[in-house]
Design an enzyme around this catalytic site. Structure first.
Site, PDB file in Angstrom:
ATOM      1  N   ASP A  33      -3.966  -8.533   4.149  1.00  0.00           N
ATOM      2  CA  ASP A  33      -3.696  -7.661   3.512  1.00  0.00           C
ATOM      3  C   ASP A  33      -3.877  -6.189   2.429  1.00  0.00           C
ATOM      4  OD1 ASP A  33      -5.053 -10.028   1.878  1.00  0.00           O
ATOM      5  OD2 ASP A  33      -6.675 -10.090   2.053  1.00  0.00           O
ATOM      6  N   GLU A 199      -2.025 -14.444  -7.253  1.00  0.00           N
ATOM      7  CA  GLU A 199      -3.333 -13.318  -7.085  1.00  0.00           C
ATOM      8  C   GLU A 199      -2.620 -11.377  -6.311  1.00  0.00           C
ATOM      9  OE1 GLU A 199      -5.395 -15.296  -3.872  1.00  0.00           O
ATOM     10  OE2 GLU A 199      -4.384 -15.107  -2.221  1.00  0.00           O
TER      11      GLU A 199
END
Length: 768
Positions: A33, A199
């Site tokens: 991420d 997401e």
């Protein structure tokens, strides 16, 4: 002969050198991420999720929001962590901290991070990219008003100064307005997107549109990670966002707009992206991916599963016909690529202790001096009157150029400027942050015509903190962008045509009117050359009639002597041949799990590489129902492309129509091998009539079978999904299936098998 005719190179391969993914190698083993910012000291900083994956030294290596630092975006060094076990705030309750998003807001670095154990988002602020970090607590209210997992946040600042926070995971993305100092959300949360496992929202603005990047599919399941990056765009930061098929991201269907997905090379499940821009103006997608040589979750020895290793990758992001895509559609790179431009052709970071390579010009040249600050290091400061002063490079740069500098005006009614095409004080172009006019003002100086052009800045614009001003000149067109952090969330954008007499080579520099004008990180580089065409899509080759079926007969396939079809556990109840189509009712059975036993209609596949396609009419209305095509070895090993119905996890099980591309097989890292592991990947939007296509390629060198899926709603325009792979064993057979609960019927109009096309996906060369 090139298979990518018409595609222009993104940057000069001989200029900046090359790099290879993963760029985080050597600094840290895993970096999920990631988000990246260019600090006011001129270096790049990356931030990643806390992870349990062991470090290369054999340690468990907990790093609570690790930080990396680089001079060139490709060679990174470990630079610490945001929190240690001793400094982390008690309110986090020991939760893992995920998905950091880094921004520069009102002179401070803001790091937003997910606290899944508390179902909220936290904020830490610092005067420098590496700390010391101050805890600012939770950003979201409780309840948030959004039906989602309250993680995976990112900030966006609009040109009117309004700040927005986007967040959400599994399966909804929401947005809410932030307060003025970007520490808390205020007002109502709005749902702007929904999708299975959606997401990781990240918003940028370009060309008048707001682009919402996000990921869907499984992020962290080794070789079965179906993660992809997708995108939708809108004329408003709050939507509605639509994909490149025109489908609203809130619609109860899977989406197109694929930016990057697995392409069959060493990278699996690419996703959770951020964005960064090099000094030539080329955008780069920053994301993580699973390496094929470490493709399965690791066991902790006590039966627990640790997260898959996910290092940081970067790849060139092309904007083609208004839509972003990685490497013109080639996907993640696994070999040498032209590196980002991070060394300017001319400029200065003012850290060398002198103004060597620069010259002062204008009415007040003596007002320039070097100073130092904790965040910026060295910078140039000017004191003087309003007559105007310039500090420009000795070296000239080409006419087509990207120049940028960090600027601020401490007080008064002064102005800080960036100048390009500079010949002298009477012949240049300058972009001013004009405090007296509270505006971005551009001037073409020297009798060339055009006059001033004024773009108002947001009412709360802070002239006394650093802002980046970037000028791009291409031919006779100029674009100026003002932002706090170079993350494509501009406070102002101005475009104008420039007279041909003003578009010439010249110096680049900074400019000042009035006292307390500061400048830093001045750079100029030849402007990047955009790629304007996507790679050609893989098309089927010659139709192989001996392996195809138009379903024009009367007899049910697999029920007569000599039929090329055969049934596994069949025929299916209610299967018929009517009106030139094969009708298969959905069965109360499945291929996987405890409901195994569905009938499967099979036939042999041709030798070598091939494409299989079907046209299917199917309107399922219950969760679990699905129908489509298989490449089938056995019940524990197959590829599946179906129109299916899945529930939305955060919307009370609301049914979602999806193009579902699965692989099912063994997980080789377990002992003994554990079969029936399913990896989902989601393709384009669905319709009651769809075309489904799978292309198989046997990679004999690596011993694997690669399959790419594509879906269409009209039979001519296709959404190309990613690639699944399995180790090559027995030949796969072609199959049809309809299952997941009685009540719907799939009508297959044909099944057509073709040989390799003229540009099969596995033959596409790297695009440089």
């Amino acid at each position: 002969m090139s298979l990518i005719a018409g595609a222009a190179p993104a940057i000069d391969a001989a200029g900046p050198g090359t790099y290879s993914n993963p760029v985080s190698a050597g600094a840290i083993d895993t970096f999920p991420d990631p988000s990246v910012i260019r600090g006011k000291d001129g270096l790049w900083y990356a931030y990643g999720t806390q992870s349990k994956v062991p470090q290369s030294q054999g340690k468990d290596g907990q790093r609570i929001l690790p930080i990396l630092r680089s001079r060139d975006m490709i060679n990174w060094q470990y630079a610490g962590q945001v929190f240690t076990p001793k400094t982390r705030p008690a309110w986090q309750g020991g939760s893992g901290l995920w998905a950091p998003d880094i921004r520069y807001v009102n002179g401070l670095y803001h790091l937003y991070y997910s606290v899944p154990g508390r179902q909220t988002v936290g904020l830490a602020t610092s005067p420098t990219p590496t700390g010391p970090w101050a805890d600012d607590g939770a950003v979201l209210p409780r309840p948030t008003g959004c039906p989602t997992s309250n993680i995976d946040q990112s900030l966006f600042t609009d040109t009117d100064g309004t700040r927005w926070l986007y967040w959400g995971s599994y399966d909804t993305v929401c947005v809410a307005r932030m307060n003025a100092d970007a520490t808390r959300t205020v007002g109502e949360a709005r749902q702007i997107a929904q999708g299975r496992r959606m997401e990781g929202g990240f918003v940028v603005k370009r060309g008048g549109y707001y682009y919402l990047f996000y990921s869907d599919g499984g992020c962290c399941d080794g070789a079965y990670s179906g993660y992809q990056v997708k995108v939708g765009r809108s004329a408003s930061p709050t939507g509605p966002f639509v994909d490149d098929e025109g489908v609203d991201l809130r619609s109860p269907t899977s989406k197109g707009g694929i930016v990057v997905g697995a392409n069959g090379n060493k990278w699996i499940g690419p996703g959770h992206n951020a964005l960064q821009t090099d000094l030539a103006g080329q955008d780069w997608l920053v994301y993580h991916s699973v390496p094929a040589d470490d493709r399965d979750p690791r066991s902790a020895g006590d039966g627990a599963i640790k997260a898959t290793r996910r290092p940081m990758l970067i790849d060139r992001l092309d904007w083609i016909d208004g839509w972003p895509v990685v490497r013109a559609g080639a996907g993640p790179s696994d070999g040498p690529q032209p590196a980002p431009v991070t060394s300017p052709s001319a400029g200065s970071n003012f850290n060398g202790g002198s103004l060597k390579g620069m010259r002062a010009d204008g009415a007040e040249p003596a007002g320039w001096a070097l100073e130092r600050a904790t965040d910026a290091g060295g910078y140039a400061n000017h004191t003087g009157g309003q007559a105007g002063a310039y500090l420009v490079t000795d070296a000239d740069v080409p006419a087509d150029v990207r120049a940028e500098a960090d600027l601020r005006v401490a007080s008064g009614a002064g102005a800080a400027g960036l100048t390009v095409a500079y010949r002298n004080q009477n012949n240049h172009i300058v972009a001013w942050l004009d405090r007296g006019r509270h505006a971005l003002v551009t001037e073409v100086v020297g009798g060339h015509g055009g006059g001033d052009q004024v773009t108002p800045l947001p009412a709360d614009f802070r002239f006394d903190t650093w802002h980046n001003v970037a000028v791009e000149l291409r031919g006779g067109h100029m674009t100026v962008e003002v932002s706090e952090d170079r993350l494509r969330d501009p406070a102002a954008v101005q475009e104008r045509d420039v007279p041909s007499t003003a578009t010439h080579s010249g110096a680049v520099g900074v400019a000042a009117r009035g006292n307390g004008v500061s400048a830093d990180n001045l750079s100029a580089a030849p402007l990047y050359q955009p790629v304007t065409q996507r790679l050609p899509q893989a098309e089927p080759g010659k139709l192989l009639r001996a392996y195809s079926d138009e379903f024009n007969g009367m007899a049910l396939p697999g029920t007569t002597p000599g039929s090329p079809w055969r049934w596994v556990r069949g025929p299916a109840a209610g299967a018929t041949m009517t009106g030139g189509a094969l009708s298969l009712p959905t069965q109360n059975a499945a291929l996987a799990g405890g409901d195994k036993g569905v009938p499967v209609l099979l036939r042999d596949a041709p030798p070598g590489d091939f494409t299989v396609e079907t046209k299917i009419q199917f309107a399922p209305d219950q969760v679990g129902q699905q129908a489509g095509i298989l490449l089938y070895d056995n019940d524990d090993r197959y590829f599946k492309l179906v129109h299916s119905v899945l529930p939305l996890a955060r919307a009370d099980g609301t049914p979602l129509q999806v193009s579902e591309f699965n692989k099912v097989g063994e997980r080789p890292a377990t002992a003994p091998a554990r079969p029936i592991v399913t990896g989902p990947m989601f393709g384009g939007p669905t319709a009651d009539t769809m075309w489904l296509r799978m292309t198989e390629h046997t990679d004999t060198e690596d011993g694997k079978t690669e399959v790419r899926a594509a879906t269409s709603r009209d039979g001519s325009h296709w959404v190309q999904t990613g690639v699944w792979t399995l180790p090559t064993r027995d030949a796969f057979k072609i199959g049809l299936v309809s299952m997941g609960g009685a009540g719907a019927t799939a009508r297959f109009d044909y099944l057509r098998v073709s040989g390799p096309g003229n540009v099969p996906f596995w033959a596409l060369p790297p695009l440089w």
